[in-house]
Write a protein that holds these residues in place. Structure first.
Motif, PDB file in Angstrom:
ATOM      1  N   PHE A   1      66.877  69.793  -5.700  1.00  0.00           N
ATOM      2  CA  PHE A   1      67.984  70.412  -5.572  1.00  0.00           C
ATOM      3  C   PHE A   1      67.970  71.975  -5.379  1.00  0.00           C
ATOM      4  CE2 PHE A   1      71.659  72.713  -7.868  1.00  0.00           C
ATOM      5  CZ  PHE A   1      72.596  72.263  -7.476  1.00  0.00           C
ATOM      6  N   GLN A   2      67.082  72.600  -6.002  1.00  0.00           N
ATOM      7  CA  GLN A   2      67.018  74.237  -5.758  1.00  0.00           C
ATOM      8  C   GLN A   2      66.485  74.319  -4.616  1.00  0.00           C
ATOM      9  OE1 GLN A   2      67.849  76.616  -8.254  1.00  0.00           O
ATOM     10  NE2 GLN A   2      67.687  77.677  -6.207  1.00  0.00           N
ATOM     11  N   MET A   3      65.523  73.472  -3.890  1.00  0.00           N
ATOM     12  CA  MET A   3      65.245  73.770  -2.473  1.00  0.00           C
ATOM     13  C   MET A   3      66.324  73.751  -1.617  1.00  0.00           C
ATOM     14  SD  MET A   3      61.502  71.645  -2.213  1.00  0.00           S
ATOM     15  CE  MET A   3      60.068  72.144  -2.966  1.00  0.00           C
ATOM     16  N   ALA A   4      67.165  72.617  -1.856  1.00  0.00           N
ATOM     17  CA  ALA A   4      68.330  72.784  -0.929  1.00  0.00           C
ATOM     18  C   ALA A   4      69.442  73.664  -1.256  1.00  0.00           C
ATOM     19  CB  ALA A   4      69.209  71.315  -1.176  1.00  0.00           C
ATOM     20  N   ASP A   5      69.219  74.212  -2.565  1.00  0.00           N
ATOM     21  CA  ASP A   5      70.135  75.321  -2.876  1.00  0.00           C
ATOM     22  C   ASP A   5      69.496  76.756  -2.057  1.00  0.00           C
ATOM     23  OD1 ASP A   5      72.563  75.693  -4.671  1.00  0.00           O
ATOM     24  OD2 ASP A   5      71.510  77.352  -5.368  1.00  0.00           O
TER      25      ASP A   5
ATOM     26  N   LEU B   1      60.613  64.820  -1.913  1.00  0.00           N
ATOM     27  CA  LEU B   1      60.725  64.997  -3.614  1.00  0.00           C
ATOM     28  C   LEU B   1      61.650  63.975  -4.030  1.00  0.00           C
ATOM     29  CD1 LEU B   1      60.612  68.515  -4.167  1.00  0.00           C
ATOM     30  CD2 LEU B   1      58.557  67.171  -4.885  1.00  0.00           C
ATOM     31  N   VAL B   2      62.705  63.776  -3.405  1.00  0.00           N
ATOM     32  CA  VAL B   2      63.726  62.810  -3.754  1.00  0.00           C
ATOM     33  C   VAL B   2      63.315  61.515  -3.661  1.00  0.00           C
ATOM     34  CG1 VAL B   2      65.931  61.769  -3.017  1.00  0.00           C
ATOM     35  CG2 VAL B   2      65.726  64.099  -3.180  1.00  0.00           C
ATOM     36  N   GLU B   3      62.438  61.020  -2.673  1.00  0.00           N
ATOM     37  CA  GLU B   3      61.892  59.870  -2.579  1.00  0.00           C
ATOM     38  C   GLU B   3      60.935  59.429  -3.712  1.00  0.00           C
ATOM     39  OE1 GLU B   3      63.139  57.438  -0.436  1.00  0.00           O
ATOM     40  OE2 GLU B   3      64.515  58.747  -0.120  1.00  0.00           O
TER      41      GLU B   3
ATOM     42  N   LEU C   1      72.263  56.267  -9.567  1.00  0.00           N
ATOM     43  CA  LEU C   1      71.220  57.218  -9.824  1.00  0.00           C
ATOM     44  C   LEU C   1      70.489  57.675  -8.372  1.00  0.00           C
ATOM     45  CD1 LEU C   1      69.424  56.187 -13.220  1.00  0.00           C
ATOM     46  CD2 LEU C   1      70.826  58.152 -12.603  1.00  0.00           C
ATOM     47  N   ILE C   2      70.364  56.594  -7.606  1.00  0.00           N
ATOM     48  CA  ILE C   2      69.888  56.853  -6.046  1.00  0.00           C
ATOM     49  C   ILE C   2      70.808  57.885  -5.383  1.00  0.00           C
ATOM     50  CG2 ILE C   2      69.365  55.745  -3.785  1.00  0.00           C
ATOM     51  CD1 ILE C   2      68.568  53.309  -5.593  1.00  0.00           C
ATOM     52  N   GLY C   3      72.074  57.628  -5.255  1.00  0.00           N
ATOM     53  CA  GLY C   3      73.096  58.460  -4.832  1.00  0.00           C
ATOM     54  C   GLY C   3      72.959  59.728  -5.071  1.00  0.00           C
TER      55      GLY C   3
ATOM     56  N   ALA D   1      71.715  65.547  -3.949  1.00  0.00           N
ATOM     57  CA  ALA D   1      71.212  66.797  -4.410  1.00  0.00           C
ATOM     58  C   ALA D   1      70.476  67.480  -3.181  1.00  0.00           C
ATOM     59  CB  ALA D   1      69.988  66.835  -5.400  1.00  0.00           C
ATOM     60  N   VAL D   2      70.073  67.021  -2.163  1.00  0.00           N
ATOM     61  CA  VAL D   2      69.537  67.416  -0.957  1.00  0.00           C
ATOM     62  C   VAL D   2      70.561  67.315   0.245  1.00  0.00           C
ATOM     63  CG1 VAL D   2      67.794  67.165   0.695  1.00  0.00           C
ATOM     64  CG2 VAL D   2      67.410  66.846  -1.723  1.00  0.00           C
TER      65      VAL D   2
END
Length: 269
Positions: A158-162, A237-239, A257-259, A264-265
């Motif tokens: 999430f932070q990387m996407a942010d 990381l999400v995977e 939870l998957i969604g 987040a990305v």
């Protein structure tokens, strides 16, 4: 995340789960209010920050009140495991904030330092949300730890996407704000490593950062492969987070939870 993971164990109590979720959200907002003051941010999601609208004294007081209110809610829940999990997360958040400010002297920083800060400032609350919700419903220790790891990985992603959003005009905050405030940012770290644009990025970041310099750094980051590298790393990381869910019996929670992890990305702001 708190309310979802509170369904994992055998003893789901929707009212206690809602109280815990409210406490976590108050803690989250307290950190944002204080962060906006420390970073001198004028806007968040297109609206004035508390510090900008009402002054720094008000922002500190409001943030402190949120912390106090959250502490009361958690105390009233009366679950020692939950209390310990949230307390650990708060310690991690505060320690990472100290590290973040200290590391601005070594701007733009390195990948290892970045992950250390992000795991504390952002991922710790994601991980604690997942773990505490499961603990509240008396999930097994293995389930709690798997959900904690899921939350940690989603939080870092999430932070990387942010960080990538800082280079998007649709983010609700001025483009290049992280550059101007010398906040550790993975796109900047990767751009500074780039063979083509890296030397100019490092030279600009080492000097004063006026509008012209910030705009040029933004152009250089966009022209490099830095944003693609960050996006690929976040999705990986999400995977990894989703693999943590494989050993848990989640009934109908798995798709949600998957969604959430993927959203987040995969977002625009």
């Amino acid at each position: 995340l708190v309310q979802l993971t509170a369904h994992v164990g055998p003893h789901h109590d929707p009212l206690r789960a809602a109280a815990l979720a409210a406490a976590v959200e108050l803690l989250h907002n307290a950190t944002l209010i204080h962060d906006d003051y420390v970073d001198e941010s004028t806007h968040r999601r297109g609206r004035p920050t508390v510090a900008a609208a009402e002054g720094p004294e008000r922002a500190i007081a409001v943030g402190d009140f949120y912390f106090a209110k959250a502490t009361r809610l958690i105390a009233e829940i009366g679950n020692n495991e939950v209390t310990s999990t949230i307390a650990d997360a708060l310690e991690a958040i505060c320690a990472a904030q100290i590290d973040d400010v200290a590391l601005r002297g070594a701007y733009p920083g390195d990948h290892e330092s970045y992950l250390k800060v992000v795991r504390g400032k952002t991922a710790a609350l994601f991980a604690a949300s997942c773990a505490s919700g499961a603990q509240l419903s008396d999930a097994t220790p293995d389930e709690v730890e798997a959900l904690r790891r899921y939350g940690d990985l989603v939080g870092v992603a999430f932070q990387m996407a942010d960080d990538m959003v800082d280079f998007s005009p649709s983010s609700g905050k001025p483009v290049g704000l992280d550059i101007r405030q010398r906040v550790l940012s993975l796109p900047l770290i990767y751009a500074a490593e780039d063979k083509e644009v890296g030397p100019e990025v490092r030279r600009l970041l080492a000097g004063s950062l006026g509008d012209a310099e910030v705009n040029r750094v933004t152009e250089l980051v966009r022209s490099s492969d830095a944003l693609k590298r960050v996006g690929d790393e976040a999705r990986a990381l999400v995977e990894g987070a989703l693999r943590e869910l494989e050993a848990i019996e989640l009934d109908g929670l798995r798709p949600t939870l998957i969604g959430l992890a993927r959203s987040a990305v995969d977002r625009d702001s």
